[in-house]
Design a protein around this motif. Sequence first.
Motif, PDB file in Angstrom:
ATOM      1  N   ALA A 126       0.850  -1.197   0.000  1.00  0.00           N
ATOM      2  CA  ALA A 126       0.000   0.000   0.000  1.00  0.00           C
ATOM      3  C   ALA A 126       0.882   1.241   0.000  1.00  0.00           C
ATOM      4  O   ALA A 126       1.885   1.302   0.708  1.00  0.00           O
ATOM      5  CB  ALA A 126      -0.920   0.003   1.216  1.00  0.00           C
ATOM      6  N   ALA A 127       0.521   2.233  -0.803  1.00  0.00           N
ATOM      7  CA  ALA A 127       1.296   3.482  -0.879  1.00  0.00           C
ATOM      8  C   ALA A 127       1.152   4.286   0.409  1.00  0.00           C
ATOM      9  O   ALA A 127       2.107   4.932   0.852  1.00  0.00           O
ATOM     10  CB  ALA A 127       0.841   4.311  -2.073  1.00  0.00           C
ATOM     11  N   SER A 128      -0.032   4.268   1.001  1.00  0.00           N
ATOM     12  CA  SER A 128      -0.255   4.950   2.276  1.00  0.00           C
ATOM     13  C   SER A 128      -1.393   4.259   3.014  1.00  0.00           C
ATOM     14  O   SER A 128      -2.227   3.594   2.410  1.00  0.00           O
ATOM     15  CB  SER A 128      -0.575   6.432   2.066  1.00  0.00           C
ATOM     16  N   PHE A 129      -1.387   4.426   4.312  1.00  0.00           N
ATOM     17  CA  PHE A 129      -2.390   3.808   5.172  1.00  0.00           C
ATOM     18  C   PHE A 129      -3.063   4.891   5.997  1.00  0.00           C
ATOM     19  O   PHE A 129      -2.392   5.738   6.591  1.00  0.00           O
ATOM     20  CB  PHE A 129      -1.733   2.788   6.109  1.00  0.00           C
ATOM     21  N   HIS A 130      -4.379   4.862   6.034  1.00  0.00           N
ATOM     22  CA  HIS A 130      -5.170   5.778   6.851  1.00  0.00           C
ATOM     23  C   HIS A 130      -6.264   4.951   7.510  1.00  0.00           C
ATOM     24  O   HIS A 130      -6.735   3.974   6.933  1.00  0.00           O
ATOM     25  CB  HIS A 130      -5.822   6.865   5.990  1.00  0.00           C
ATOM     26  N   CYS A 131      -6.677   5.357   8.700  1.00  0.00           N
ATOM     27  CA  CYS A 131      -7.792   4.647   9.316  1.00  0.00           C
ATOM     28  C   CYS A 131      -8.764   5.625   9.952  1.00  0.00           C
ATOM     29  O   CYS A 131      -8.363   6.676  10.465  1.00  0.00           O
ATOM     30  CB  CYS A 131      -7.322   3.593  10.313  1.00  0.00           C
ATOM     31  N   ALA A 132     -10.027   5.261   9.860  1.00  0.00           N
ATOM     32  CA  ALA A 132     -11.110   6.030  10.464  1.00  0.00           C
ATOM     33  C   ALA A 132     -11.894   5.091  11.363  1.00  0.00           C
ATOM     34  O   ALA A 132     -12.219   3.980  10.962  1.00  0.00           O
ATOM     35  CB  ALA A 132     -12.017   6.607   9.381  1.00  0.00           C
ATOM     36  N   VAL A 133     -12.172   5.555  12.559  1.00  0.00           N
ATOM     37  CA  VAL A 133     -12.951   4.764  13.501  1.00  0.00           C
ATOM     38  C   VAL A 133     -14.103   5.604  14.028  1.00  0.00           C
ATOM     39  O   VAL A 133     -13.985   6.813  14.192  1.00  0.00           O
ATOM     40  CB  VAL A 133     -12.090   4.240  14.674  1.00  0.00           C
ATOM     41  N   LEU A 134     -15.205   4.946  14.268  1.00  0.00           N
ATOM     42  CA  LEU A 134     -16.330   5.641  14.862  1.00  0.00           C
ATOM     43  C   LEU A 134     -16.005   6.038  16.297  1.00  0.00           C
ATOM     44  O   LEU A 134     -16.285   7.147  16.715  1.00  0.00           O
ATOM     45  CB  LEU A 134     -17.581   4.764  14.828  1.00  0.00           C
ATOM     46  N   VAL A 135     -15.382   5.118  17.035  1.00  0.00           N
ATOM     47  CA  VAL A 135     -15.107   5.323  18.457  1.00  0.00           C
ATOM     48  C   VAL A 135     -13.649   5.006  18.741  1.00  0.00           C
ATOM     49  O   VAL A 135     -13.119   4.004  18.264  1.00  0.00           O
ATOM     50  CB  VAL A 135     -16.003   4.393  19.316  1.00  0.00           C
ATOM     51  N   GLU A 136     -13.005   5.852  19.527  1.00  0.00           N
ATOM     52  CA  GLU A 136     -11.681   5.525  20.058  1.00  0.00           C
ATOM     53  C   GLU A 136     -11.756   5.594  21.567  1.00  0.00           C
ATOM     54  O   GLU A 136     -12.239   6.568  22.141  1.00  0.00           O
ATOM     55  CB  GLU A 136     -10.590   6.464  19.556  1.00  0.00           C
ATOM     56  N   LYS A 137     -11.266   4.517  22.214  1.00  0.00           N
ATOM     57  CA  LYS A 137     -11.229   4.486  23.672  1.00  0.00           C
ATOM     58  C   LYS A 137      -9.998   5.235  24.165  1.00  0.00           C
ATOM     59  O   LYS A 137      -8.900   5.069  23.634  1.00  0.00           O
ATOM     60  CB  LYS A 137     -11.159   3.050  24.188  1.00  0.00           C
ATOM     61  N   LYS A 138     -10.206   6.051  25.195  1.00  0.00           N
ATOM     62  CA  LYS A 138      -9.089   6.723  25.863  1.00  0.00           C
ATOM     63  C   LYS A 138      -8.518   5.733  26.881  1.00  0.00           C
ATOM     64  O   LYS A 138      -9.203   5.355  27.828  1.00  0.00           O
ATOM     65  CB  LYS A 138      -9.563   7.984  26.576  1.00  0.00           C
ATOM     66  N   LEU A 139      -7.301   5.296  26.634  1.00  0.00           N
ATOM     67  CA  LEU A 139      -6.645   4.344  27.523  1.00  0.00           C
ATOM     68  C   LEU A 139      -5.437   4.992  28.180  1.00  0.00           C
ATOM     69  O   LEU A 139      -4.856   5.943  27.637  1.00  0.00           O
ATOM     70  CB  LEU A 139      -6.190   3.107  26.745  1.00  0.00           C
ATOM     71  N   LYS A 140      -5.038   4.444  29.301  1.00  0.00           N
ATOM     72  CA  LYS A 140      -3.866   4.967  30.009  1.00  0.00           C
ATOM     73  C   LYS A 140      -2.566   4.390  29.470  1.00  0.00           C
ATOM     74  O   LYS A 140      -1.495   4.857  29.820  1.00  0.00           O
ATOM     75  CB  LYS A 140      -3.998   4.679  31.505  1.00  0.00           C
ATOM     76  N   VAL A 141      -2.651   3.373  28.626  1.00  0.00           N
ATOM     77  CA  VAL A 141      -1.456   2.758  28.039  1.00  0.00           C
ATOM     78  C   VAL A 141      -1.265   3.277  26.611  1.00  0.00           C
ATOM     79  O   VAL A 141      -2.210   3.698  25.954  1.00  0.00           O
ATOM     80  CB  VAL A 141      -1.560   1.210  28.028  1.00  0.00           C
ATOM     81  N   ARG A 142      -0.039   3.222  26.147  1.00  0.00           N
ATOM     82  CA  ARG A 142       0.288   3.663  24.793  1.00  0.00           C
ATOM     83  C   ARG A 142      -0.206   2.628  23.774  1.00  0.00           C
ATOM     84  O   ARG A 142      -0.013   1.433  23.964  1.00  0.00           O
ATOM     85  CB  ARG A 142       1.801   3.842  24.672  1.00  0.00           C
ATOM     86  N   LYS A 143      -0.833   3.112  22.713  1.00  0.00           N
ATOM     87  CA  LYS A 143      -1.350   2.235  21.668  1.00  0.00           C
ATOM     88  C   LYS A 143      -0.328   2.102  20.541  1.00  0.00           C
ATOM     89  O   LYS A 143       0.411   3.056  20.271  1.00  0.00           O
ATOM     90  CB  LYS A 143      -2.654   2.800  21.094  1.00  0.00           C
ATOM     91  N   PRO A 144      -0.320   0.978  19.831  1.00  0.00           N
ATOM     92  CA  PRO A 144       0.622   0.802  18.723  1.00  0.00           C
ATOM     93  C   PRO A 144       0.225   1.590  17.469  1.00  0.00           C
ATOM     94  O   PRO A 144       0.998   1.647  16.518  1.00  0.00           O
ATOM     95  CB  PRO A 144       0.579  -0.710  18.462  1.00  0.00           C
ATOM     96  N   ILE A 145      -0.957   2.202  17.479  1.00  0.00           N
ATOM     97  CA  ILE A 145      -1.441   2.934  16.315  1.00  0.00           C
ATOM     98  C   ILE A 145      -2.464   3.973  16.788  1.00  0.00           C
ATOM     99  O   ILE A 145      -3.111   3.777  17.816  1.00  0.00           O
ATOM    100  CB  ILE A 145      -2.078   1.972  15.278  1.00  0.00           C
ATOM    101  N   HIS A 146      -2.563   5.052  16.041  1.00  0.00           N
ATOM    102  CA  HIS A 146      -3.582   6.062  16.319  1.00  0.00           C
ATOM    103  C   HIS A 146      -4.424   6.242  15.065  1.00  0.00           C
ATOM    104  O   HIS A 146      -3.908   6.165  13.951  1.00  0.00           O
ATOM    105  CB  HIS A 146      -2.937   7.394  16.720  1.00  0.00           C
ATOM    106  N   ALA A 147      -5.699   6.484  15.252  1.00  0.00           N
ATOM    107  CA  ALA A 147      -6.593   6.688  14.110  1.00  0.00           C
ATOM    108  C   ALA A 147      -6.371   8.075  13.513  1.00  0.00           C
ATOM    109  O   ALA A 147      -6.107   9.037  14.231  1.00  0.00           O
ATOM    110  CB  ALA A 147      -8.044   6.538  14.551  1.00  0.00           C
ATOM    111  N   ASP A 148      -6.483   8.146  12.201  1.00  0.00           N
ATOM    112  CA  ASP A 148      -6.378   9.426  11.501  1.00  0.00           C
ATOM    113  C   ASP A 148      -7.669  10.226  11.611  1.00  0.00           C
ATOM    114  O   ASP A 148      -7.652  11.456  11.592  1.00  0.00           O
ATOM    115  CB  ASP A 148      -6.057   9.183  10.018  1.00  0.00           C
ATOM    116  N   PHE A 149      -8.783   9.514  11.693  1.00  0.00           N
ATOM    117  CA  PHE A 149     -10.105  10.138  11.751  1.00  0.00           C
ATOM    118  C   PHE A 149     -10.892   9.449  12.865  1.00  0.00           C
ATOM    119  O   PHE A 149     -11.053   8.228  12.844  1.00  0.00           O
ATOM    120  CB  PHE A 149     -10.842   9.983  10.421  1.00  0.00           C
TER     121      PHE A 149
END
Length: 182
Positions: A126-149
């Motif tokens: 893939a030339a580029s990767f983007h992700c959109a999620v309806l809901v993102e949970k706020k967690l106290k731990v670091r996530k391996p990825i963050h949503a663009d939208f």
Amino acid sequence: MPDLKEAWAFLENSDRIAGAEEVQAAVRRVAAEIEQRLSTAYPLVLAVMGGAVVFAGQLLPMLRFPLDFDYIHASRYGAETRGAQIDWRVTPPASARGRAVLVLDDILDGGDTMAAIRERLIELGAASFHCAVLVEKKLKVRKPIHADFIGLEIEDRFVFGYGMDARGYWRNLPEIRAMRES
């Protein structure tokens, strides 16, 4: 046979986190953000089944630009309320090679599933990767990825509705609900 008593118990033991109007407003905002960023990219849009089906079904008609659409099926939950190993039922298509890819999902929880999807798409070229999620949970731990939208940010609770399920129940709710702590 589904246990209807259990289904109703899930609903009765939950709190409304976001009403239908708030969810619809979040989907419209995400669509506008995606259109601003990807309208000239002719992206391949991939919905993660089955949770993203409602989000994708509402979002896609709002995107006023050409795109290709397909789906993938990767899950860590199944009938459980806690994640486990990633189960690839439908892997990303080879048509991702050289494309801007937008992945739509219902929720970004710990981020492991979306990180695995990103890794697989990058491996496919893939030339580029983007992700959109309806809901993102706020967690106290670091996530391996963050949503663009992101449609809505919520506290770390088990949520369902608008595509997300509680042991297979209530994907069809127009709002988002959270299980009460016991």
